[in-house]
Design a protein around this motif. Structure first.
Motif, short mmCIF file in Angstrom:
data_model
loop_
_atom_site.label_atom_id
_atom_site.label_comp_id
_atom_site.label_asym_id
_atom_site.label_seq_id
_atom_site.Cartn_x
_atom_site.Cartn_y
_atom_site.Cartn_z
N SER A 9 30.42 10.16 -32.14
CA SER A 9 31.67 9.50 -31.79
C SER A 9 32.53 9.29 -33.03
N THR A 10 33.82 9.50 -32.89
CA THR A 10 34.73 9.19 -33.98
C THR A 10 35.04 7.70 -34.01
N GLN A 11 34.57 6.97 -33.00
CA GLN A 11 34.81 5.53 -32.93
C GLN A 11 33.64 4.81 -33.61
N TYR A 12 33.78 4.62 -34.91
CA TYR A 12 32.74 4.07 -35.77
C TYR A 12 32.14 2.78 -35.21
N HIS A 13 32.98 1.84 -34.84
CA HIS A 13 32.49 0.52 -34.43
C HIS A 13 31.72 0.57 -33.10
N ILE A 14 32.11 1.44 -32.21
CA ILE A 14 31.40 1.57 -30.94
C ILE A 14 30.01 2.14 -31.19
N GLU A 15 29.91 3.16 -32.03
CA GLU A 15 28.61 3.75 -32.34
C GLU A 15 27.73 2.75 -33.09
N LEU A 16 28.29 2.01 -34.03
CA LEU A 16 27.51 1.01 -34.76
C LEU A 16 27.00 -0.06 -33.80
N GLU A 17 27.82 -0.49 -32.86
CA GLU A 17 27.39 -1.49 -31.87
C GLU A 17 26.24 -0.95 -31.02
N ARG A 18 26.32 0.31 -30.63
CA ARG A 18 25.25 0.93 -29.84
C ARG A 18 23.95 0.97 -30.64
N LEU A 19 24.04 1.35 -31.90
CA LEU A 19 22.84 1.42 -32.74
C LEU A 19 22.24 0.03 -32.97
N ARG A 20 23.07 -0.96 -33.19
CA ARG A 20 22.59 -2.34 -33.39
C ARG A 20 21.89 -2.86 -32.13
N ALA A 21 22.40 -2.50 -30.96
CA ALA A 21 21.75 -2.91 -29.71
C ALA A 21 20.37 -2.29 -29.60
N ILE A 22 20.24 -1.04 -29.97
CA ILE A 22 18.93 -0.37 -29.97
C ILE A 22 17.99 -1.06 -30.94
N GLU A 23 18.49 -1.39 -32.14
CA GLU A 23 17.67 -2.10 -33.13
C GLU A 23 17.19 -3.44 -32.58
N ASN A 24 18.08 -4.19 -31.97
CA ASN A 24 17.70 -5.51 -31.43
C ASN A 24 16.61 -5.39 -30.39
N LEU A 25 16.63 -4.32 -29.64
CA LEU A 25 15.64 -4.12 -28.58
C LEU A 25 14.30 -3.64 -29.13
N PHE A 26 14.31 -2.67 -30.05
CA PHE A 26 13.07 -2.00 -30.45
C PHE A 26 12.50 -2.40 -31.81
N ASP A 27 13.29 -2.97 -32.70
CA ASP A 27 12.80 -3.26 -34.05
C ASP A 27 11.61 -4.23 -34.10
N PRO A 28 11.58 -5.29 -33.31
CA PRO A 28 10.42 -6.18 -33.39
C PRO A 28 9.09 -5.44 -33.13
N ALA A 29 9.06 -4.60 -32.13
CA ALA A 29 7.84 -3.83 -31.83
C ALA A 29 7.57 -2.81 -32.93
N SER A 30 8.62 -2.18 -33.45
CA SER A 30 8.45 -1.20 -34.52
C SER A 30 7.85 -1.85 -35.76
N ARG A 31 8.34 -3.03 -36.13
CA ARG A 31 7.80 -3.74 -37.29
C ARG A 31 6.33 -4.10 -37.08
N CYS A 32 5.98 -4.53 -35.88
CA CYS A 32 4.58 -4.86 -35.58
C CYS A 32 3.69 -3.62 -35.70
N LEU A 33 4.15 -2.51 -35.15
CA LEU A 33 3.37 -1.27 -35.21
C LEU A 33 3.23 -0.76 -36.64
N LEU A 34 4.29 -0.84 -37.42
CA LEU A 34 4.22 -0.39 -38.82
C LEU A 34 3.28 -1.28 -39.63
N THR A 35 3.33 -2.57 -39.39
CA THR A 35 2.41 -3.49 -40.08
C THR A 35 0.97 -3.20 -39.68
N ALA A 36 0.72 -3.00 -38.40
CA ALA A 36 -0.63 -2.69 -37.92
C ALA A 36 -1.13 -1.35 -38.46
N ALA A 37 -0.20 -0.43 -38.73
CA ALA A 37 -0.58 0.87 -39.28
C ALA A 37 -0.92 0.79 -40.76
N GLY A 38 -0.66 -0.36 -41.37
CA GLY A 38 -1.04 -0.54 -42.77
C GLY A 38 0.08 -0.35 -43.78
#
Length: 82
Positions: A9-38
């Motif tokens: 998208s050429t609409q920077y802020h819309i794409e950034l908002e979409r990516l931040r929403a994905i981070e808010n949803l998946f980052d907590p689990a990703s951090r737990c999995l990365l920590t568990a992986a060592g």
């Protein structure tokens, strides 16, 4: 940027908002999995499909100064220096 990128998208802020929403949803689990992986100080990490770079930023707090992070993405607009 590759014009055939699906979310190129050429609409920077819309794409950034979409990516931040994905981070808010998946980052907590990703951090737990990365920590568990060592992931810890001295780790060398490759992060692909970085998005808005929240996981590499989190990793930098875990592995630096003795570890390394390499972060790649097709769309580099949201990659920042760690």
């Amino acid at each position: 940027m590759n014009s055939s990128y699906v979310f190129g998208s050429t609409q920077y802020h819309i794409e950034l908002e979409r990516l931040r929403a994905i981070e808010n949803l998946f980052d907590p689990a990703s951090r737990c999995l990365l920590t568990a992986a060592g992931i810890a100080a001295n780790s060398n990490c490759l992060e692909s499909g970085v998005g808005a770079d929240s996981i590499p930023r989190w990793l930098s707090n875990v592995v630096f100064p003795s570890g390394r992070i390499t972060a790649v993405d097709l769309d580099r607009r949201f990659l920042h220096n760690l």
